[in-house]
Design a protein around this motif. Structure first.
Motif, PDB file in Angstrom:
ATOM      1  N   PHE A  49     -18.805 -22.252  27.397  1.00 22.61           N
ATOM      2  CA  PHE A  49     -18.424 -21.012  26.726  1.00 22.61           C
ATOM      3  C   PHE A  49     -19.088 -21.011  25.349  1.00 22.61           C
ATOM      4  O   PHE A  49     -18.694 -21.744  24.453  1.00 22.61           O
ATOM      5  CB  PHE A  49     -16.904 -20.933  26.598  1.00 22.61           C
ATOM      6  N   ASP A  53     -20.754 -15.779  24.906  1.00 21.80           N
ATOM      7  CA  ASP A  53     -19.530 -15.443  25.638  1.00 21.80           C
ATOM      8  C   ASP A  53     -18.445 -14.941  24.685  1.00 21.80           C
ATOM      9  O   ASP A  53     -17.643 -14.070  25.046  1.00 21.80           O
ATOM     10  CB  ASP A  53     -19.035 -16.666  26.409  1.00 21.80           C
ATOM     11  N   LEU A  54     -18.415 -15.484  23.489  1.00 23.06           N
ATOM     12  CA  LEU A  54     -17.443 -15.022  22.503  1.00 23.06           C
ATOM     13  C   LEU A  54     -17.706 -13.572  22.124  1.00 23.06           C
ATOM     14  O   LEU A  54     -16.771 -12.775  21.953  1.00 23.06           O
ATOM     15  CB  LEU A  54     -17.493 -15.923  21.269  1.00 23.06           C
ATOM     16  N   HIS A  57     -16.313 -11.545  24.839  1.00 25.64           N
ATOM     17  CA  HIS A  57     -14.856 -11.518  24.716  1.00 25.64           C
ATOM     18  C   HIS A  57     -14.397 -10.488  23.679  1.00 25.64           C
ATOM     19  O   HIS A  57     -13.371  -9.833  23.855  1.00 25.64           O
ATOM     20  CB  HIS A  57     -14.346 -12.906  24.328  1.00 25.64           C
ATOM     21  N   ARG A  58     -15.183 -10.348  22.632  1.00 22.44           N
ATOM     22  CA  ARG A  58     -14.849  -9.376  21.589  1.00 22.44           C
ATOM     23  C   ARG A  58     -15.330  -7.977  21.934  1.00 22.44           C
ATOM     24  O   ARG A  58     -15.236  -7.062  21.099  1.00 22.44           O
ATOM     25  CB  ARG A  58     -15.458  -9.831  20.264  1.00 22.44           C
ATOM     26  N   THR A  59     -15.851  -7.808  23.154  1.00 18.89           N
ATOM     27  CA  THR A  59     -16.361  -6.528  23.683  1.00 18.89           C
ATOM     28  C   THR A  59     -17.447  -5.934  22.794  1.00 18.89           C
ATOM     29  O   THR A  59     -17.557  -4.724  22.663  1.00 18.89           O
ATOM     30  CB  THR A  59     -15.226  -5.504  23.910  1.00 18.89           C
ATOM     31  N   ASP A 100     -13.527 -19.454  32.724  1.00 19.12           N
ATOM     32  CA  ASP A 100     -13.570 -19.106  31.306  1.00 19.12           C
ATOM     33  C   ASP A 100     -14.607 -18.017  31.037  1.00 19.12           C
ATOM     34  O   ASP A 100     -14.353 -17.079  30.267  1.00 19.12           O
ATOM     35  CB  ASP A 100     -13.926 -20.331  30.458  1.00 19.12           C
ATOM     36  N   ARG A 101     -15.769 -18.151  31.650  1.00 20.07           N
ATOM     37  CA  ARG A 101     -16.861 -17.224  31.358  1.00 20.07           C
ATOM     38  C   ARG A 101     -16.804 -15.943  32.197  1.00 20.07           C
ATOM     39  O   ARG A 101     -17.089 -14.857  31.692  1.00 20.07           O
ATOM     40  CB  ARG A 101     -18.200 -17.929  31.587  1.00 20.07           C
ATOM     41  N   ALA A 104     -13.774 -12.377  32.185  1.00 18.31           N
ATOM     42  CA  ALA A 104     -13.942 -12.002  30.784  1.00 18.31           C
ATOM     43  C   ALA A 104     -13.194 -10.723  30.429  1.00 18.31           C
ATOM     44  O   ALA A 104     -12.911  -9.872  31.292  1.00 18.31           O
ATOM     45  CB  ALA A 104     -15.434 -11.818  30.481  1.00 18.31           C
ATOM     46  N   ASN A 105     -12.902 -10.604  29.149  1.00 19.93           N
ATOM     47  CA  ASN A 105     -12.343  -9.377  28.600  1.00 19.93           C
ATOM     48  C   ASN A 105     -13.318  -8.229  28.889  1.00 19.93           C
ATOM     49  O   ASN A 105     -14.522  -8.356  28.696  1.00 19.93           O
ATOM     50  CB  ASN A 105     -12.137  -9.541  27.094  1.00 19.93           C
ATOM     51  N   CYS A 160      -4.628 -11.406  34.829  1.00 24.46           N
ATOM     52  CA  CYS A 160      -5.645 -10.408  35.187  1.00 24.46           C
ATOM     53  C   CYS A 160      -5.136  -9.418  36.229  1.00 24.46           C
ATOM     54  O   CYS A 160      -5.859  -8.483  36.590  1.00 24.46           O
ATOM     55  CB  CYS A 160      -6.895 -11.099  35.725  1.00 24.46           C
TER      56      CYS A 160
END
Length: 204
Positions: A49, A53-54, A57-59, A100-101, A104-105, A160
């Motif tokens: 991650f 990927d972060l 996650h923060r879109t 984790d990856r 995702a969001n 989810c």
């Protein structure tokens, strides 16, 4: 109906791979079913991650190509089957990193500052097949059954919106004849879509 069977063992001759193959055979035993096996180790999926990927996650960016490809695989499936050996009372790091990856969001769920969680995988049916080296008494004594449900069933998939239909733990994999375990895996595959077919029939 289509099943995606995911495994994460580095040895292609391992019991994990044999279990996954038997689940796949069981799936194909019913007319009209199809399956795909995702061998994360052989495919060299990168479980790390990273900053990229972060950002996802923060879109703030779309997922990278390897993650988008895995999400598309899951989108094609009516059922997701995870077949994995129990490492240190959990799944292997490769499979956890895949979760984790990939989950995702923005794809598995929507969540942001000041917004309510939206679960996006209500359509997905999940089947867990964990392969343990110890006996049932050891797992019961250490509370693994409850821990697995908390960590995986609830902590990952319920978050989810996906429904864990079956959660199997196959015991004594290192000391006993593997034939009964392979028979169980084939039965899991044969019965994989029974619940879904009942739901469809009841809705018709």
């Amino acid at each position: 109906m289509h099943a995606l069977i995911v495994t994460a063992h580095p040895d292609p001759h391992s019991l994990s791979h044999s279990i996954a193959a038997q689940v796949a055979e069981g799936v194909l035993s019913a007319a009209g079913n199809s399956r795909e096996i995702a061998d994360l180790a052989a495919e060299a999926f990168d479980p790390r991650f990273t900053t990229a990927d972060l950002v996802v996650h923060r879109t703030q960016a779309p997922p990278p190509a390897d993650v988008a490809a895995e999400q598309a695989r899951i989108d094609r499936a009516d059922a997701l089957v995870l077949v994995y050996p129990v490492y240190w009372w959990s799944m292997p790091g490769l499979m956890k990193g895949w979760i984790d990856r990939v989950f995702a969001n923005g794809w598995a769920y929507d969540e942001g500052p000041g917004t309510k969680l939206v679960k996006k995988l209500h359509h997905l049916r999940v089947h867990l097949v964990a392969i343990g080296g110890a006996d049932v008494r050891t797992y019961a004594r250490h509370g693994y059954f409850g821990a697995m449900k908390t960590q995986i069933d609830h902590g990952i998939f319920d978050y989810c919106g996906a429904r864990v239909v079956t959660s199997e733990l196959l015991f004594d994999s290192q000391t006993k004849d593997p034939a009964p375990l392979l028979d169980t895996a084939r039965a899991i595959g044969r019965n994989l879509f029974n619940a879904s077919r009942r739901e469809i029939a009841e809705a018709a």
